[in-house]
Design a protein around this motif. Structure first.
Motif, short mmCIF file in Angstrom:
data_model
loop_
_atom_site.label_atom_id
_atom_site.label_comp_id
_atom_site.label_asym_id
_atom_site.label_seq_id
_atom_site.Cartn_x
_atom_site.Cartn_y
_atom_site.Cartn_z
N ALA A 57 -49.95 82.18 80.99
CA ALA A 57 -48.92 82.00 79.86
C ALA A 57 -48.88 80.46 79.56
O ALA A 57 -49.35 79.52 80.29
CB ALA A 57 -47.55 82.33 80.29
N GLY A 58 -48.36 80.24 78.31
CA GLY A 58 -48.09 79.03 78.01
C GLY A 58 -46.54 78.62 77.88
O GLY A 58 -45.53 79.60 77.59
N TRP A 59 -45.98 77.38 77.79
CA TRP A 59 -44.69 77.12 77.87
C TRP A 59 -43.99 77.43 76.68
O TRP A 59 -42.71 77.68 76.72
CB TRP A 59 -44.65 75.73 78.41
N GLY A 60 -44.53 77.63 75.55
CA GLY A 60 -44.12 77.90 74.40
C GLY A 60 -43.59 79.58 74.36
O GLY A 60 -42.65 79.75 73.65
N GLN A 61 -44.16 80.18 75.37
CA GLN A 61 -43.64 81.56 75.63
C GLN A 61 -42.11 81.73 76.11
O GLN A 61 -41.50 82.47 75.77
CB GLN A 61 -44.65 82.28 76.56
N PHE A 62 -41.62 80.58 76.79
CA PHE A 62 -40.55 80.48 77.44
C PHE A 62 -39.48 79.42 77.21
O PHE A 62 -38.03 79.71 77.55
CB PHE A 62 -40.90 80.34 78.94
#
Length: 214
Positions: free
Chosen positions: A23-28
């Motif tokens: 995952a990437g931090w933009g998901q959260f």
């Protein structure tokens, strides 16, 4: 309604479930803000400050972004790859020139650009977490100062966080804990922690956007 657009690489990217747990931090990032803020994650793996522009990805953001919106810019991981000349940029030359295009493009639309130094990797030597991308972090800071742009030193903040929790816990934040090799990309747990660090960085900037943090 405020829109926040994300321009970045694989460490920021939103992945579909077939990539889980990567995952990437933009998901959260949205989970740390109220529902008044809408995030549009344009980050894409393998892109540098140069190729994100040459592929038309910045233009796509600038076609949508409006007065009062924000543009989060995290570039540097792929800019530093000399073995890939199509994406490589020299830190104190074309990297800075490309970053200015993001800044100027956002401002022309009345939007607010925020620069993020490249998030840290799991680079651990002799009991110490090392910060990669030094020249790119410094060059980005120079752009921030020269252009009077807001900046979150995500490289520094992430390395400090890894150091605080220790190697064993930091290991779990990266895909190496799943595949044994990847010290760059995050697990869902790691991406979420980085998103939290990003939100804390936004809070410190004391912007209008900071008022929408949960």
């Amino acid at each position: 309604m405020i829109d926040v657009f994300l321009a970045g690489d694989s460490t920021m990217q939103t992945y579909d479930s077939s990539f889980a747990p990567q995952a990437g931090w933009g998901q959260f990032i949205a989970k740390y803000f109220s529902s008044d803020i809408t995030f549009h994650n344009h980050a894409m793996g393998g892109r540098s400050s140069k190729t994100f522009i040459t592929e038309g990805r910045l233009a796509a953001i600038l076609a949508e972004i409006k007065q009062g919106d924000y543009l989060f810019i995290q570039m540097g991981h792929n800019d530093s790859t000399k073995s890939r000349p199509e994406r490589y940029t020299e830190a104190y030359d074309d990297y800075k020139k490309y970053l200015k295009q993001y800044v100027e493009g956002a401002r022309e639309k009345g939007a607010i650009p925020i620069l993020f130094t490249p998030v840290g990797r799991l680079h651990y030597v002799n009991g110490e977490f090392l910060a990669d991308f030094g020249d790119y972090c410094n060059a980005m800071k120079e752009v921030a100062e020269d252009q009077n742009v807001l900046l979150v030193d995500l490289n520094k903040k992430s390395i400090e966080y890894f150091s605080a929790i220790g190697y064993d816990q930091a290991f779990e934040l990266f895909m190496i804990s799943v595949n044994g090799t990847d010290c760059t990309h995050f697990t869902e747990k790691g991406a979420n922690e980085i998103a939290k660090i990003v939100s804390e960085g936004i809070k410190e900037l004391e912007l209008e956007l900071s008022g929408y943090l949960k």
